[in-house]
Motif scaffolding. Structure first.
Motif, PDB file in Angstrom:
ATOM      1  N   UNK A 264       0.841  -1.186   0.000  1.00  0.00           N
ATOM      2  CA  UNK A 264       0.000   0.000   0.000  1.00  0.00           C
ATOM      3  C   UNK A 264       0.880   1.241   0.000  1.00  0.00           C
ATOM      4  N   UNK A 265       0.904   1.925  -1.099  1.00  0.00           N
ATOM      5  CA  UNK A 265       1.747   3.114  -1.177  1.00  0.00           C
ATOM      6  C   UNK A 265       0.935   4.352  -1.503  1.00  0.00           C
ATOM      7  N   UNK A 266      -0.335   4.372  -1.115  1.00  0.00           N
ATOM      8  CA  UNK A 266      -1.112   5.569  -1.418  1.00  0.00           C
ATOM      9  C   UNK A 266      -2.107   5.879  -0.314  1.00  0.00           C
ATOM     10  N   UNK A 267      -1.711   6.765   0.560  1.00  0.00           N
ATOM     11  CA  UNK A 267      -2.607   7.231   1.613  1.00  0.00           C
ATOM     12  C   UNK A 267      -2.834   8.719   1.432  1.00  0.00           C
ATOM     13  N   UNK A 268      -4.041   9.138   1.632  1.00  0.00           N
ATOM     14  CA  UNK A 268      -4.342  10.571   1.691  1.00  0.00           C
ATOM     15  C   UNK A 268      -5.345  10.767   2.812  1.00  0.00           C
ATOM     16  N   UNK A 269      -5.633  12.000   3.130  1.00  0.00           N
ATOM     17  CA  UNK A 269      -6.553  12.275   4.218  1.00  0.00           C
ATOM     18  C   UNK A 269      -7.993  12.116   3.758  1.00  0.00           C
ATOM     19  N   UNK A 270      -8.877  12.102   4.730  1.00  0.00           N
ATOM     20  CA  UNK A 270     -10.307  12.071   4.479  1.00  0.00           C
ATOM     21  C   UNK A 270     -10.693  13.413   3.856  1.00  0.00           C
ATOM     22  N   UNK A 271     -11.172  13.368   2.627  1.00  0.00           N
ATOM     23  CA  UNK A 271     -11.506  14.596   1.895  1.00  0.00           C
ATOM     24  C   UNK A 271     -12.600  15.396   2.601  1.00  0.00           C
ATOM     25  N   UNK A 272     -13.366  14.763   3.491  1.00  0.00           N
ATOM     26  CA  UNK A 272     -14.452  15.448   4.180  1.00  0.00           C
ATOM     27  C   UNK A 272     -13.964  16.305   5.349  1.00  0.00           C
ATOM     28  N   UNK A 273     -12.710  16.186   5.734  1.00  0.00           N
ATOM     29  CA  UNK A 273     -12.193  16.962   6.865  1.00  0.00           C
ATOM     30  C   UNK A 273     -12.115  18.428   6.453  1.00  0.00           C
ATOM     31  N   UNK A 274     -12.857  19.292   7.153  1.00  0.00           N
ATOM     32  CA  UNK A 274     -12.924  20.705   6.765  1.00  0.00           C
ATOM     33  C   UNK A 274     -11.612  21.454   6.977  1.00  0.00           C
ATOM     34  N   UNK A 275     -10.657  20.827   7.663  1.00  0.00           N
ATOM     35  CA  UNK A 275      -9.355  21.479   7.855  1.00  0.00           C
ATOM     36  C   UNK A 275      -8.536  21.492   6.574  1.00  0.00           C
ATOM     37  N   UNK A 276      -8.737  20.498   5.719  1.00  0.00           N
ATOM     38  CA  UNK A 276      -7.930  20.389   4.495  1.00  0.00           C
ATOM     39  C   UNK A 276      -8.108  21.598   3.568  1.00  0.00           C
ATOM     40  N   UNK A 277      -9.340  21.984   3.221  1.00  0.00           N
ATOM     41  CA  UNK A 277      -9.482  23.166   2.355  1.00  0.00           C
ATOM     42  C   UNK A 277      -8.909  24.438   2.985  1.00  0.00           C
ATOM     43  N   UNK A 278      -9.030  24.552   4.317  1.00  0.00           N
ATOM     44  CA  UNK A 278      -8.480  25.730   4.998  1.00  0.00           C
ATOM     45  C   UNK A 278      -6.955  25.753   4.852  1.00  0.00           C
ATOM     46  N   UNK A 279      -6.321  24.611   5.053  1.00  0.00           N
ATOM     47  CA  UNK A 279      -4.867  24.520   4.893  1.00  0.00           C
ATOM     48  C   UNK A 279      -4.485  24.843   3.448  1.00  0.00           C
ATOM     49  N   UNK A 280      -5.179  24.208   2.511  1.00  0.00           N
ATOM     50  CA  UNK A 280      -4.877  24.408   1.078  1.00  0.00           C
ATOM     51  C   UNK A 280      -5.007  25.875   0.677  1.00  0.00           C
ATOM     52  N   UNK A 281      -5.996  26.560   1.242  1.00  0.00           N
ATOM     53  CA  UNK A 281      -6.231  27.962   0.861  1.00  0.00           C
ATOM     54  C   UNK A 281      -5.108  28.888   1.313  1.00  0.00           C
ATOM     55  N   UNK A 282      -4.281  28.436   2.252  1.00  0.00           N
ATOM     56  CA  UNK A 282      -3.205  29.291   2.755  1.00  0.00           C
ATOM     57  C   UNK A 282      -1.897  29.114   1.985  1.00  0.00           C
ATOM     58  N   UNK A 283      -1.837  28.131   1.103  1.00  0.00           N
ATOM     59  CA  UNK A 283      -0.585  27.874   0.377  1.00  0.00           C
ATOM     60  C   UNK A 283      -0.562  28.707  -0.890  1.00  0.00           C
ATOM     61  N   UNK A 284       0.494  29.484  -1.022  1.00  0.00           N
ATOM     62  CA  UNK A 284       0.647  30.398  -2.147  1.00  0.00           C
ATOM     63  C   UNK A 284       1.457  29.716  -3.246  1.00  0.00           C
ATOM     64  N   UNK A 285       1.055  29.904  -4.480  1.00  0.00           N
ATOM     65  CA  UNK A 285       1.815  29.381  -5.626  1.00  0.00           C
ATOM     66  C   UNK A 285       2.553  30.541  -6.273  1.00  0.00           C
ATOM     67  N   UNK A 286       3.879  30.391  -6.387  1.00  0.00           N
ATOM     68  CA  UNK A 286       4.715  31.418  -7.003  1.00  0.00           C
ATOM     69  C   UNK A 286       5.151  30.892  -8.378  1.00  0.00           C
ATOM     70  N   UNK A 287       4.736  31.599  -9.421  1.00  0.00           N
ATOM     71  CA  UNK A 287       5.074  31.191 -10.786  1.00  0.00           C
ATOM     72  C   UNK A 287       6.548  31.449 -11.088  1.00  0.00           C
ATOM     73  N   UNK A 288       7.160  30.530 -11.823  1.00  0.00           N
ATOM     74  CA  UNK A 288       8.529  30.687 -12.333  1.00  0.00           C
ATOM     75  C   UNK A 288       9.568  30.888 -11.225  1.00  0.00           C
TER      76      UNK A 288
END
Length: 182
Positions: free
Chosen positions: A1-25
């Motif tokens: 088993x080489x594929x674990x991810x979190x429970x997509x229903x956890x409301x903390x995940x979108x909050x965490x994701x929304x704080x990550x900034x993507x810097x182009x180039x």
């Protein structure tokens, strides 16, 4: 088993994701850099990330949290403290004083090394390897090999972010990978 991810229903995940900034180039053209420094500016999101890891590992008898230089040093210590485990830094060459053991790994162009202090871990200990992001998997796989060479059982690797298109998970062999954001 080489594929674990979190429970997509956890409301903390979108909050965490929304704080990550993507810097182009950055650091060079064509790279979309996933910047976790903006996650660190949000105490609630940062705590949520740490809590998600601690909740996953608290009952797995982990006594070593190995953090990969440099951003694994941000997430590893609070996880280790919350679980009552020791934190072991995995560093680039010539950064650790004293006697070290090292493991070479390949990069897109050339090679690099990962080092750990001799005696930092003991045979039979159970380790979690932590970094902020998995891309090609080179540093994580080197950390796994380094720990296993001295008899440590690597339970799992944990990252905040995975770039699945770079197939880093494939380099981890049979070691499971847990990520918050893919």
């Amino acid at each position: 088993m080489a594929s674990s991810t979190t429970d997509a229903a956890d409301d903390r995940i979108p909050r965490i994701a929304s704080t990550i900034r993507v810097i182009q180039d950055f650091p060079k053209p064509g790279i979309q850099f996933q910047d976790i420094t903006t996650l660190l500016l949000d105490p609630r999101a940062f705590k949520d990330a740490i809590d998600l890891f601690v909740e996953r590992y608290k009952d797995q008898n982990i006594n070593v949290v190995a953090g990969i230089e440099a951003r694994g040093f941000i997430f590893g210590p609070p996880i280790a403290l919350a679980m009552g485990a020791k934190f072991v830094p995995m560093r680039k060459p010539k950064k650790l004083p004293g006697e070290v053991i090292s493991e070479e790994y390949s990069l897109e162009y050339g090679t690099d090394k990962m080092e750990m202090h001799v005696g930092a871990v003991q045979s039979g200990e159970r380790a979690l390897v932590v970094d902020d992001l998995i891309a090609t998997g080179g540093t994580l796989s080197a950390a796994i090999r380094l720990l296993e060479r001295v008899g440590v059982h690597v339970v799992e690797c944990a990252c905040v972010i995975e770039l699945p298109e770079l197939k880093g998970r494939d380099r981890l062999g049979d070691k499971p990978l847990f990520v918050l954001i893919s």
